[in-house]
Enzyme design. Structure first.
Site, PDB file in Angstrom:
ATOM      1  N   SER A  59       0.668   7.956  14.085  1.00 27.66           N
ATOM      2  CA  SER A  59       0.281   9.366  14.013  1.00 27.66           C
ATOM      3  C   SER A  59       1.448  10.237  13.594  1.00 27.66           C
ATOM      4  O   SER A  59       2.597   9.945  13.899  1.00 27.66           O
ATOM      5  CB  SER A  59      -0.257   9.857  15.354  1.00 27.66           C
ATOM      6  OG  SER A  59      -0.568  11.238  15.246  1.00 27.66           O
ATOM      7  N   GLY A  60       1.089  11.304  12.913  1.00 33.95           N
ATOM      8  CA  GLY A  60       2.099  12.286  12.542  1.00 33.95           C
ATOM      9  C   GLY A  60       1.981  12.729  11.101  1.00 33.95           C
ATOM     10  O   GLY A  60       2.792  13.513  10.614  1.00 33.95           O
ATOM     11  N   GLY A  61       0.952  12.210  10.436  1.00 38.94           N
ATOM     12  CA  GLY A  61       0.725  12.615   9.055  1.00 38.94           C
ATOM     13  C   GLY A  61       1.867  12.165   8.158  1.00 38.94           C
ATOM     14  O   GLY A  61       2.663  11.298   8.523  1.00 38.94           O
ATOM     15  N   ARG A 120     -18.020  20.193  14.359  1.00 38.40           N
ATOM     16  CA  ARG A 120     -17.691  19.927  12.952  1.00 38.40           C
ATOM     17  C   ARG A 120     -18.954  19.617  12.165  1.00 38.40           C
ATOM     18  O   ARG A 120     -19.142  20.117  11.057  1.00 38.40           O
ATOM     19  CB  ARG A 120     -16.719  18.746  12.837  1.00 38.40           C
ATOM     20  CG  ARG A 120     -15.302  19.095  13.235  1.00 38.40           C
ATOM     21  CD  ARG A 120     -14.328  18.043  12.703  1.00 38.40           C
ATOM     22  NE  ARG A 120     -13.014  18.188  13.322  1.00 38.40           N
ATOM     23  CZ  ARG A 120     -11.933  17.530  12.931  1.00 38.40           C
ATOM     24  NH1 ARG A 120     -12.007  16.675  11.936  1.00 38.40           N
ATOM     25  NH2 ARG A 120     -10.779  17.713  13.538  1.00 38.40           N
ATOM     26  N   GLY A 157       0.875  -1.186   0.000  1.00 34.99           N
ATOM     27  CA  GLY A 157       0.000   0.000   0.000  1.00 34.99           C
ATOM     28  C   GLY A 157       0.898   1.217   0.000  1.00 34.99           C
ATOM     29  O   GLY A 157       1.338   1.666   1.050  1.00 34.99           O
ATOM     30  N   LEU A 158       1.186   1.721  -1.212  1.00 34.50           N
ATOM     31  CA  LEU A 158       2.219   2.758  -1.314  1.00 34.50           C
ATOM     32  C   LEU A 158       1.658   4.138  -1.646  1.00 34.50           C
ATOM     33  O   LEU A 158       2.225   4.885  -2.436  1.00 34.50           O
ATOM     34  CB  LEU A 158       3.291   2.340  -2.327  1.00 34.50           C
ATOM     35  CG  LEU A 158       4.012   1.028  -1.968  1.00 34.50           C
ATOM     36  CD1 LEU A 158       4.992   0.634  -3.069  1.00 34.50           C
ATOM     37  CD2 LEU A 158       4.740   1.150  -0.628  1.00 34.50           C
ATOM     38  N   VAL A 177       0.821   7.914   0.025  1.00 34.69           N
ATOM     39  CA  VAL A 177       1.837   8.740   0.689  1.00 34.69           C
ATOM     40  C   VAL A 177       2.293   8.168   2.028  1.00 34.69           C
ATOM     41  O   VAL A 177       3.494   8.051   2.283  1.00 34.69           O
ATOM     42  CB  VAL A 177       1.313  10.176   0.929  1.00 34.69           C
ATOM     43  CG1 VAL A 177       2.462  11.089   1.312  1.00 34.69           C
ATOM     44  CG2 VAL A 177       0.603  10.694  -0.282  1.00 34.69           C
ATOM     45  N   HIS A 232      -6.447   9.229  20.751  1.00 37.99           N
ATOM     46  CA  HIS A 232      -5.531  10.302  20.320  1.00 37.99           C
ATOM     47  C   HIS A 232      -6.262  11.235  19.357  1.00 37.99           C
ATOM     48  O   HIS A 232      -6.203  12.461  19.480  1.00 37.99           O
ATOM     49  CB  HIS A 232      -4.290   9.695  19.645  1.00 37.99           C
ATOM     50  CG  HIS A 232      -3.490  10.682  18.830  1.00 37.99           C
ATOM     51  ND1 HIS A 232      -3.887  11.107  17.582  1.00 37.99           N
ATOM     52  CD2 HIS A 232      -2.341  11.348  19.106  1.00 37.99           C
ATOM     53  CE1 HIS A 232      -3.007  11.990  17.120  1.00 37.99           C
ATOM     54  NE2 HIS A 232      -2.059  12.154  18.029  1.00 37.99           N
ATOM     55  N   ASN A 233      -6.954  10.656  18.392  1.00 39.76           N
ATOM     56  CA  ASN A 233      -7.641  11.485  17.409  1.00 39.76           C
ATOM     57  C   ASN A 233      -8.810  12.250  18.025  1.00 39.76           C
ATOM     58  O   ASN A 233      -9.071  13.387  17.653  1.00 39.76           O
ATOM     59  CB  ASN A 233      -8.122  10.627  16.244  1.00 39.76           C
ATOM     60  CG  ASN A 233      -6.992  10.293  15.284  1.00 39.76           C
ATOM     61  OD1 ASN A 233      -5.829  10.224  15.686  1.00 39.76           O
ATOM     62  ND2 ASN A 233      -7.312  10.080  14.033  1.00 39.76           N
ATOM     63  N   LYS A 236      -4.987   4.955  19.549  1.00 37.06           N
ATOM     64  CA  LYS A 236      -4.882   5.892  18.426  1.00 37.06           C
ATOM     65  C   LYS A 236      -6.213   6.619  18.207  1.00 37.06           C
ATOM     66  O   LYS A 236      -6.254   7.809  17.910  1.00 37.06           O
ATOM     67  CB  LYS A 236      -4.458   5.165  17.143  1.00 37.06           C
ATOM     68  CG  LYS A 236      -4.458   6.050  15.881  1.00 37.06           C
ATOM     69  CD  LYS A 236      -3.554   7.245  16.061  1.00 37.06           C
ATOM     70  CE  LYS A 236      -3.268   8.071  14.809  1.00 37.06           C
ATOM     71  NZ  LYS A 236      -4.307   8.472  13.953  1.00 37.06           N
ATOM     72  N   GLY A 291       2.139   5.095   3.204  1.00 41.91           N
ATOM     73  CA  GLY A 291       2.853   3.838   3.010  1.00 41.91           C
ATOM     74  C   GLY A 291       4.244   4.051   2.452  1.00 41.91           C
ATOM     75  O   GLY A 291       5.222   3.481   2.948  1.00 41.91           O
ATOM     76  N   ASN A 323      -5.830   3.650  10.106  1.00 43.74           N
ATOM     77  CA  ASN A 323      -6.709   4.102  11.191  1.00 43.74           C
ATOM     78  C   ASN A 323      -7.892   3.146  11.312  1.00 43.74           C
ATOM     79  O   ASN A 323      -9.045   3.530  11.114  1.00 43.74           O
ATOM     80  CB  ASN A 323      -7.219   5.514  10.917  1.00 43.74           C
ATOM     81  CG  ASN A 323      -6.350   6.568  11.585  1.00 43.74           C
ATOM     82  OD1 ASN A 323      -5.718   6.321  12.623  1.00 43.74           O
ATOM     83  ND2 ASN A 323      -6.309   7.752  10.995  1.00 43.74           N
ATOM     84  N   GLU A 357      -7.302  15.033  19.567  1.00 44.87           N
ATOM     85  CA  GLU A 357      -6.891  15.931  18.471  1.00 44.87           C
ATOM     86  C   GLU A 357      -8.069  16.823  18.058  1.00 44.87           C
ATOM     87  O   GLU A 357      -7.925  18.036  17.911  1.00 44.87           O
ATOM     88  CB  GLU A 357      -6.400  15.069  17.304  1.00 44.87           C
ATOM     89  CG  GLU A 357      -6.158  15.775  15.984  1.00 44.87           C
ATOM     90  CD  GLU A 357      -5.793  14.766  14.869  1.00 44.87           C
ATOM     91  OE1 GLU A 357      -4.862  13.970  15.069  1.00 44.87           O
ATOM     92  OE2 GLU A 357      -6.437  14.780  13.804  1.00 44.87           O
TER      93      GLU A 357
HETATM   94  C1  6PG Z   1      -2.681  11.561  12.821  1.00 44.66           C
HETATM   95  C2  6PG Z   1      -4.041  12.039  12.367  1.00 44.66           C
HETATM   96  C3  6PG Z   1      -4.549  11.272  11.206  1.00 44.66           C
HETATM   97  C4  6PG Z   1      -5.976  11.640  10.806  1.00 44.66           C
HETATM   98  C5  6PG Z   1      -6.122  13.016  10.285  1.00 44.66           C
HETATM   99  C6  6PG Z   1      -7.488  13.350   9.725  1.00 44.66           C
HETATM  100  O1  6PG Z   1      -2.605  11.178  13.971  1.00 44.66           O
HETATM  101  O2  6PG Z   1      -1.720  11.589  12.046  1.00 44.66           O
HETATM  102  O3  6PG Z   1      -4.929  11.871  13.412  1.00 44.66           O
HETATM  103  O4  6PG Z   1      -4.515   9.924  11.550  1.00 44.66           O
HETATM  104  O5  6PG Z   1      -6.376  10.777   9.818  1.00 44.66           O
HETATM  105  O6  6PG Z   1      -5.769  13.938  11.237  1.00 44.66           O
HETATM  106  O7  6PG Z   1      -8.537  13.151  10.595  1.00 44.66           O
HETATM  107  P1  6PG Z   1      -9.978  13.748  10.222  1.00 44.66           P
HETATM  108  O8  6PG Z   1     -10.111  13.685   8.734  1.00 44.66           O
HETATM  109  O9  6PG Z   1     -10.980  12.888  10.899  1.00 44.66           O
HETATM  110  O10 6PG Z   1      -9.962  15.161  10.698  1.00 44.66           O
END
Ligand code: 6PG
Length: 477
Positions: free
Chosen positions: A128-130, A288, A9-10, A12, A186-187, A183, A14, A102, A190
Site C-alpha cells: 500500500s501507498g500508491g 460509491r 511487470g514494470l 508505475v 486495509h482497502n 491488505k 512495478g 491487489n 480506506e
Molecule cells: C493502496 C490502495 C490501492 C488501491 C487504490 C484504488 O493501498 O495503495 O488501496 O491499492 O488500488 O486505492 O482502489 P479503488 O480503485 O478500489 O478505489
C-alpha cells in the site's frame, strides 16, 4: 554479478518498487512483457542503482541469485496466473515468487498451495501507498510460508516506510493468503475513511454553508489533532485546488460518480461469509455504487426533501467542531469492524495474525496511515485478546465524550436531508452493541411462528418451539 531481487511487470508500481530496491543498494533484475519498458526504466533511472535488464523470462530467472526472489507486479487475476505459469517451470525448490498486486486472498491461497507442490515459496504481499509509496517506502503485508521471511523480510524492511518510532512498516502477517487478506481489509477501511470524510465535507458545505476553500482550512486544522492522517491531509489539498479552466473549485468540476476496482467490495463480500458486521465499510461501498447510478439519480432529483434552513454563520463554527467529533467516533467504529473481520479470519483460516502488529505496520506508508493507528497498536499490545476495539478503555471514553455531538450531527443531517450513511451506520452499530436487549428476540419469535425454526430461552438451556397454530403451549425441540 547476479541480482538479489527481480521485478517483473514494470508499470508505475512495478518500476517504482524496482527503483526503491535499487536505491537501497540491491541489485535488481527488471523484466517486462514488452522489453521497451525495461530498457526505458534502465535508461531513465539506471543511475539510481544497479539494474540488470532482462529481455526474456529465461534471462530474468538466470540473473537472480539463489534462492531467487521474483516480485510479480502485474494486474490481479488472469495476468498474475499467466506470469506464474510462465516463470514457475524455470524455478527451483526454495525460490520465491512474491505477488505484490491487489490479489484476492482466495487466489493467493490457491496459488500458494499449487506452488508449494513444486517447492516454490509463494508470498502474496499486499503493498500500500500508491506510486509514491512504492518508490519511497510503502507499507508491506507479506503472507506465505514463514521461512520466506528469513531472507525476504530484511529486504522488505529496508525498502518499506518507517513509522514515527523508526520501526519498518512490514511484518510477516501470516501463512498463505493472510497478507492479501489484511491488505483487502486495509482497502475496506480506506473506503470507509474516504466515505466518512466525504460526509463530513458535505455537511460542512450544505449544513454549515462553508466553501470548499474554507473546508480545506478546517481539514488542515483537524489534521493537526487526533484525526492527523494522510487522507485528511490530501482532502485539504483536493478541496483547496481550483480548476484552471473554469476558476471553479476543482471538486465542483469533477463528475460525482465514484469508481472502484473491487477490494472494498471484496471486504464486504468476505465479511458476509464470515458473518462479521462491517456495516460502515458496506455503506461506503454502496455509496460509491449509488453515486454511479446516473439514470436512477436523474429520475429521482424531483423527490421531495425537507425544508430546513442552513445554519447561521454564528452557528457554523460550533457545528464544524461537532462534525469532527462525529467523524472521529465513526472512524473508531470502522476500524473496529475492520479489525473484527481480520480477527474472524484468524479463526476461519487458522492464521496467527497479530492485530497489534497489523496496526503497527499501517502507521506509515499506506493510504490509511494515521496517528490514530499507533493508538490501536497500543490497545492490542496492552490486551492482545481485546474482544473489540470498542472494549479498549481509551476508545470507549473518547466515544463517550463524542457521542452527544455525533448524535446531533446525524440529527442535523437528517433534518437537512444530507445523506450520511457512514456516520449513521457507525452510530447504529455502536448503539446495537451496547443495547441491553435487541429486537432479535422478536425475529426469533417470528421465525418460530412461520417456520418452527425454534428459539432459545433466557432462563433455561435447550431449544424450544411454541405451538402457534395450536394451543400455544411450548414444547422442547
Ligand atoms: C493502496 C490502495 C490501492 C488501491 C487504490 C484504488 O493501498 O495503495 O488501496 O491499492 O488500488 O486505492 O482502489 P479503488 O480503485 O478500489 O478505489
Amino acid at each position: 554479478t547476479s541480482a538479489q531481487i527481480g521485478v517483473t511487470g514494470l508499470a508505475v508500481m512495478g518500476s517504482n518498487l524496482a527503483r526503491n530496491f535499487a536505491r537501497n543498494g540491491y541489485t535488481v533484475a527488471v523484466h517486462n512483457r514488452s522489453a521497451a519498458k525495461t530498457h526505458a526504466l534502465v535508461e531513465e533511472h539506471g543511475h539510481e542503482g544497479d539494474f540488470i535488464a532482462a529481455e526474456t523470462a529465461k534471462e530474468f530467472v538466470q540473473a537472480l541469485e539463489r534462492p531467487r526472489r521474483l516480485v510479480v507486479m502485474v494486474k490481479a487475476g488472469g495476468p498474475t496466473d499467466a506470469v506464474i505459469e510462465e516463470f514457475a517451470p524455470l524455478l527451483e525448490p526454495g525460490d520465491m515468487i512474491i505477488d505484490g498486486g491487489n490479489a484476492h486472498f482466495a487466489d493467493t491461497r490457491r496459488r500458494e498451495a499449487a506452488l508449494r507442490e513444486q517447492g516454490i515459496l509463494f508470498v502474496g504481499a499486499g503493498i500500500s501507498g500508491g506510486e509514491e509509496g512504492a518508490l519511497n517506502g510503502p507499507s508491506i503485508m507479506p503472507g506465505g510460508p514463514a521461512e520466506s521471511y528469513d531472507s525476504l523480510g530484511p529486504m522488505l524492511e529496508k525498502i518499506s516506510a518507517k513509522a514515527a518510532d523508526g520501526s519498518p512498516c512490514v511484518t510477516h502477517v501470516g501463512p498463505d493468503g493472510a497478507g492479501h487478506f489484511v491488505k483487502m481489509v486495509h482497502n475496506g477501511i480506506e473506503y470507509a475513511d474516504m466515505q466518512l470524510i466525504g460526509e463530513a465535507y458535505q455537511l460542512l458545505r450544505d449544513v454549515a454553508g462553508y466553501s470548499p476553500a474554507q473546508i480545506a482550512e478546517i481539514f488542515r486544522t483537524w489534521n493537526t489533532g487526533r484525526l492527523d492522517s494522510y487522507l485528511i491531509e490530501i482532502t485539504a489539498e483536493v478541496l483547496a485546488h481550483v480548476d484552471a479552466a473554469t476558476g471553479k473549485p476543482f471538486v465542483d468540476v469533477v463528475v460525482d460518480q465514484a469508481e472502484q476496482k473491487g477490494t472494498g467490495r471484496w471486504t464486504v463480500q468476505i465479511a458476509l461469509d464470515l458473518g462479521v458486521p462491517v456495516s460502515g465499510i458496506a455503506e461506503a461501498v454502496f455509496a460509491r455504487s449509488l453515486s454511479g447510478h446516473a439514470a436512477l439519480r436523474d429520475a429521482s432529483r424531483s423527490l421531495a426533501g425537507p425544508k430546513a434552513a442552513p445554519l447561521s454563520a454564528a452557528e457554523a463554527g460550533a457545528f464544524a467542531d461537532r462534525v469532527e467529533q462525529a467523524l472521529y467516533a465513526s472512524k473508531i467504529v470502522s476500524y473496529t469492524q475492520g479489525f473484527h473481520e481480520i480477527d474472524a479470519a484468524r479463526g476461519e483460516y487458522d492464521w496467527d495474525i497479530d492485530l497489534g502488529k497489523v496496526a503497527s505496520i499501517w502507521r506509515g506508508g499506506c493510504i490509511i496511515r494515521a496517528a490514530f493507528l499507533d493508538r490501536i497498536r497500543a490497545a492490542y499490545d496492552a490486551r492482545p485478546d481485546l474482544p473489540s476495539l470498542l472494549s479498549d478503555e481509551t476508545f470507549a471514553q473518547e466515544i463517550a465524550a463524542a457521542q452527544d455531538d455525533w448524535r446531533e450531527v446525524i440529527v442535523a443531517a437528517t433534518r437537512q436531508g444530507v445523506p450520511t450513511p457512514g456516520f449513521a451506520a457507525a452510530l447504529a452499530y455502536y448503539d446495537a452493541l451496547r443495547a441491553e436487549r435487541l429486537p432479535a428476540a422478536l425475529t426469533q419469535g417470528q421465525r418460530d411462528f412461520f417456520g418452527a425454526h425454534t428459539y432459545r430461552r433466557v432462563d433455561r438451556e435447550g431449544s424450544f418451539h411454541t405451538l402457534w397454530g395450536g394451543d400455544r403451549s411450548e414444547v422442547e425441540a
